[in-house]
Scaffold this active site. Structure first.
Site, PDB file in Angstrom:
ATOM      1  N   ASP A  28     -22.411  17.264   1.661  1.00 39.92           N
ATOM      2  CA  ASP A  28     -21.773  18.121   0.662  1.00 39.92           C
ATOM      3  C   ASP A  28     -20.536  17.440   0.113  1.00 39.92           C
ATOM      4  O   ASP A  28     -19.479  17.446   0.736  1.00 39.92           O
ATOM      5  CB  ASP A  28     -21.424  19.464   1.312  1.00 39.92           C
ATOM      6  CG  ASP A  28     -20.705  20.404   0.349  1.00 39.92           C
ATOM      7  OD1 ASP A  28     -20.616  20.081  -0.852  1.00 39.92           O
ATOM      8  OD2 ASP A  28     -20.230  21.462   0.805  1.00 39.92           O
ATOM      9  N   HIS A  65       0.552  -6.878   4.279  1.00 40.48           N
ATOM     10  CA  HIS A  65       0.535  -7.998   3.343  1.00 40.48           C
ATOM     11  C   HIS A  65      -0.911  -8.399   3.056  1.00 40.48           C
ATOM     12  O   HIS A  65      -1.744  -8.453   3.972  1.00 40.48           O
ATOM     13  CB  HIS A  65       1.303  -9.195   3.914  1.00 40.48           C
ATOM     14  CG  HIS A  65       2.718  -8.885   4.248  1.00 40.48           C
ATOM     15  ND1 HIS A  65       3.471  -9.654   5.112  1.00 40.48           N
ATOM     16  CD2 HIS A  65       3.538  -7.883   3.837  1.00 40.48           C
ATOM     17  CE1 HIS A  65       4.687  -9.146   5.214  1.00 40.48           C
ATOM     18  NE2 HIS A  65       4.752  -8.059   4.460  1.00 40.48           N
ATOM     19  N   GLU A 106       0.287  -3.964  10.047  1.00 41.23           N
ATOM     20  CA  GLU A 106       1.243  -3.566  11.072  1.00 41.23           C
ATOM     21  C   GLU A 106       1.067  -2.083  11.408  1.00 41.23           C
ATOM     22  O   GLU A 106       0.593  -1.305  10.580  1.00 41.23           O
ATOM     23  CB  GLU A 106       2.677  -3.829  10.583  1.00 41.23           C
ATOM     24  CG  GLU A 106       2.951  -5.301  10.325  1.00 41.23           C
ATOM     25  CD  GLU A 106       4.266  -5.559   9.618  1.00 41.23           C
ATOM     26  OE1 GLU A 106       4.722  -6.725   9.633  1.00 41.23           O
ATOM     27  OE2 GLU A 106       4.845  -4.607   9.044  1.00 41.23           O
ATOM     28  N   ARG A 128      11.002 -14.520   1.971  1.00 40.92           N
ATOM     29  CA  ARG A 128      10.206 -13.311   2.173  1.00 40.92           C
ATOM     30  C   ARG A 128      10.789 -12.083   1.486  1.00 40.92           C
ATOM     31  O   ARG A 128      10.405 -10.969   1.802  1.00 40.92           O
ATOM     32  CB  ARG A 128      10.044 -13.050   3.682  1.00 40.92           C
ATOM     33  CG  ARG A 128       9.281 -14.159   4.389  1.00 40.92           C
ATOM     34  CD  ARG A 128       9.307 -14.013   5.897  1.00 40.92           C
ATOM     35  NE  ARG A 128       8.688 -15.165   6.541  1.00 40.92           N
ATOM     36  CZ  ARG A 128       7.400 -15.246   6.866  1.00 40.92           C
ATOM     37  NH1 ARG A 128       6.601 -14.236   6.623  1.00 40.92           N
ATOM     38  NH2 ARG A 128       6.915 -16.331   7.441  1.00 40.92           N
ATOM     39  N   GLU A 182       0.444 -14.408  -1.104  1.00 38.42           N
ATOM     40  CA  GLU A 182       0.644 -13.256  -0.224  1.00 38.42           C
ATOM     41  C   GLU A 182       1.361 -12.153  -0.991  1.00 38.42           C
ATOM     42  O   GLU A 182       2.515 -12.308  -1.373  1.00 38.42           O
ATOM     43  CB  GLU A 182       1.462 -13.687   0.989  1.00 38.42           C
ATOM     44  CG  GLU A 182       1.768 -12.568   1.971  1.00 38.42           C
ATOM     45  CD  GLU A 182       2.760 -13.017   3.029  1.00 38.42           C
ATOM     46  OE1 GLU A 182       2.361 -13.129   4.199  1.00 38.42           O
ATOM     47  OE2 GLU A 182       3.943 -13.271   2.680  1.00 38.42           O
ATOM     48  N   ARG A 216       3.207  -8.745  -0.869  1.00 35.98           N
ATOM     49  CA  ARG A 216       3.947  -8.208   0.269  1.00 35.98           C
ATOM     50  C   ARG A 216       4.310  -6.727   0.159  1.00 35.98           C
ATOM     51  O   ARG A 216       4.861  -6.165   1.101  1.00 35.98           O
ATOM     52  CB  ARG A 216       5.226  -9.025   0.466  1.00 35.98           C
ATOM     53  CG  ARG A 216       4.947 -10.477   0.820  1.00 35.98           C
ATOM     54  CD  ARG A 216       6.223 -11.306   0.939  1.00 35.98           C
ATOM     55  NE  ARG A 216       7.131 -10.792   1.956  1.00 35.98           N
ATOM     56  CZ  ARG A 216       7.004 -10.992   3.260  1.00 35.98           C
ATOM     57  NH1 ARG A 216       5.978 -11.710   3.724  1.00 35.98           N
ATOM     58  NH2 ARG A 216       7.879 -10.501   4.113  1.00 35.98           N
ATOM     59  N   GLU A 237       6.054  -6.775  16.690  1.00 38.38           N
ATOM     60  CA  GLU A 237       6.760  -6.951  15.423  1.00 38.38           C
ATOM     61  C   GLU A 237       8.256  -6.674  15.602  1.00 38.38           C
ATOM     62  O   GLU A 237       8.748  -6.518  16.715  1.00 38.38           O
ATOM     63  CB  GLU A 237       6.151  -6.046  14.340  1.00 38.38           C
ATOM     64  CG  GLU A 237       5.184  -6.756  13.404  1.00 38.38           C
ATOM     65  CD  GLU A 237       5.872  -7.787  12.522  1.00 38.38           C
ATOM     66  OE1 GLU A 237       7.113  -7.703  12.361  1.00 38.38           O
ATOM     67  OE2 GLU A 237       5.175  -8.672  12.001  1.00 38.38           O
ATOM     68  N   GLU A 283      -2.721  -8.424   6.665  1.00 37.66           N
ATOM     69  CA  GLU A 283      -1.895  -8.464   7.871  1.00 37.66           C
ATOM     70  C   GLU A 283      -1.382  -7.042   8.100  1.00 37.66           C
ATOM     71  O   GLU A 283      -0.453  -6.598   7.437  1.00 37.66           O
ATOM     72  CB  GLU A 283      -0.717  -9.429   7.701  1.00 37.66           C
ATOM     73  CG  GLU A 283      -1.126 -10.860   7.392  1.00 37.66           C
ATOM     74  CD  GLU A 283       0.076 -11.739   7.082  1.00 37.66           C
ATOM     75  OE1 GLU A 283       1.230 -11.300   7.334  1.00 37.66           O
ATOM     76  OE2 GLU A 283      -0.121 -12.852   6.578  1.00 37.66           O
ATOM     77  N   GLU A 287       1.491  -6.094  15.286  1.00 37.09           N
ATOM     78  CA  GLU A 287       0.640  -6.654  14.235  1.00 37.09           C
ATOM     79  C   GLU A 287      -0.512  -7.410  14.876  1.00 37.09           C
ATOM     80  O   GLU A 287      -0.317  -8.134  15.869  1.00 37.09           O
ATOM     81  CB  GLU A 287       1.434  -7.594  13.326  1.00 37.09           C
ATOM     82  CG  GLU A 287       0.582  -8.262  12.240  1.00 37.09           C
ATOM     83  CD  GLU A 287       1.411  -9.123  11.286  1.00 37.09           C
ATOM     84  OE1 GLU A 287       2.493  -8.666  10.881  1.00 37.09           O
ATOM     85  OE2 GLU A 287       0.959 -10.245  10.974  1.00 37.09           O
TER      86      GLU A 287
END
Length: 443
Positions: free
Chosen positions: A53, A244, A133, A315, A332, A334, A188, A131, A195
């Site tokens: 459904d 990420h 976490e 970063r 990457e 982020r 982490e 990646e 992670e």
């Protein structure tokens, strides 16, 4: 689906004492759903005859359009590594079809399939390595989740301060038994934060793997007397959980992002792709960062991006190009967090990157400085825009970007916007503990 393949699945179900088969799918927000059948119904399931459904699933269809059929994807069959006193459980991830035999436009997996098909038409395959976490917290005396932890570990710490190590090992073992290639696992930055990274794969497989990963993490946490959460920012003034997305395009088996003659090894294709993602990221944020809580992670000081910039190193930027070159070169992204629907998130990022390739977009120069240290006026002078500062602004940006509607389709786009506008409205009308603490005595 060949009869030979069907028979192999049936034989494995018999051989491994599988008593239940979950026919899994997700709603438009990435919440895992399932219809469970027993082995005597598996032939019917493999013949795409299992119906459910759709009107009972958020974001799907109205009650007068409720009949939906589950079409299992053969490649997703696996047996879960845990057993119960009633035998073992297997699963098949399903695509959703309408009674007329056409794909349901509200199926997130269908959205990603369409984006992959567009990439294939241009000669590309999209590879993704998430990646992810998460936090492991204690439960209360009733088994309900809390934000309490006795964990005192930090980045890459070992036991005994890392109290989640045993649970993390169980997760890795379970995933490897299910065919995952685990590349790394570690504690982490924040207390109770972890992670686990698994090998990149083609986008649809990566999204399937992520949905499976979240299920395994929660099951293993419960077995260890803990609760796992993928909530982006469960504790204020601590690092939040990101997801990420490591992205690359392959063409003819070769990494299309790599050019040994290009600056930093980046090909024109890679630069186009990065420019396309930067152009559309504000409109994509409501999907990659889908909760009110998501934007409490995207603040300075916790290695989460706040601005739309790219870099070859630090970063603090939205997009970072790690040091790997050759076949391992990747970009990457982020800002995404693990609460997102990976099918929709990967589809939108791919569509944005392809838009950059098709229009030969060029990104601005990479930013080498720590963006957190650059003032607002200076960022504006350098043309560095900000990410949406909350869900309300993210939804407004989503509505303003035609590529988002085109990629998601009118059905999912409309349902998603409606739900997120309501979420913001509900949040805005809620009296919080912060308000009571700040105002109750003062006024």
């Amino acid at each position: 689906m060949s009869e030979d393949t069907k028979q192999k699945i049936i034989q494995r179900i018999e051989k491994e004492d599988v008593r239940f088969i979950r026919l899994q799918f997700t709603d438009i927000f990435g919440t895992l759903k399932n219809v469970t059948v027993t082995p005597n119904q598996i032939e019917r399931a493999l013949d795409n005859q299992c119906m459910f459904d759709g009107s009972s699933i958020e974001g799907f269809v109205r009650i007068e359009e409720s009949d939906m059929y589950l079409h299992p994807d053969l490649d997703t069959f696996l047996v879960f590594p845990w057993s119960t006193q009633n035998g073992r459980t297997a699963r098949l991830i399903c695509d959703i079809y309408k009674p007329d035999g056409t794909p349901f436009e509200g199926d997130p997996r269908y959205v990603l399939r369409k984006a992959r098909r567009r990439a294939s038409q241009l000669g590309y395959a999209f590879a993704v390595g998430p990646e992810c976490e998460f936090f492991l917290f204690n439960t209360d005396e009733f088994g309900h989740p809390t934000t309490v932890t006795h964990d005192t570990a930090g980045y890459f710490d070992l036991g005994p301060s890392d109290l989640g190590e045993s649970c993390r090992r169980d997760i890795c073992v379970a995933l490897e038994e299910m065919g995952f290639e685990i590349e790394a696992s570690h504690h982490e930055v924040a207390y109770a934060q972890h992670e686990i990274d698994f090998k990149y794969s083609e986008a649809l497989s990566a999204a399937d793997n992520l949905i499976t990963f979240r299920l395994v993490v929660k099951n293993c946490a419960e077995a260890n007397g803990l609760c796992a959460t993928f909530m982006p920012k469960p504790i204020e003034n601590r690092a939040g959980s990101g997801m990420h997305i490591n992205m690359s395009l392959f063409r003819g088996g070769e990494n299309a992002f790599y050019d040994p003659q290009g600056k930093a090894g980046l090909s024109r294709t890679a630069l186009n792709f990065i420019a396309g993602v930067m152009k559309h990221i504000a409109g994509i944020c409501a999907v990659t960062n889908p909760l009110v809580n998501s934007y409490k992670r995207l603040v300075p000081g916790f290695e989460a991006p706040c601005s739309i910039a790219w870099t070859l190193g630090n970063r603090s930027a939205l997009i970072r190009v790690p040091a790997s070159r050759g076949a391992g070169l990747r970009a990457e992204l982020r800002n995404p967090d693990p609460a997102c629907n990976p099918y929709l998130a990967f589809a939108l990022v791919l569509a944005a990157g392809l838009d950059g390739i098709e229009h030969d977009l060029t990104p601005p120069p990479p930013v080498s400085a720590n963006i957190y240290d650059i003032g607002r006026k200076e960022r504006k002078a350098q043309g560095i825009a900000d990410l949406p500062r909350d869900l309300n602004h993210a939804v407004a940006a989503m509505k303003a970007d035609p590529l988002v509607r085109q990629t998601l389709g009118d059905h999912i786009f409309g349902k998603y916007v409606e739900a997120k506008e309501k979420e913001w409205s509900d949040y805005s009308a809620t009296v919080t503990e912060w308000e009571l603490n700040r105002y109750l005595d003062k006024f």
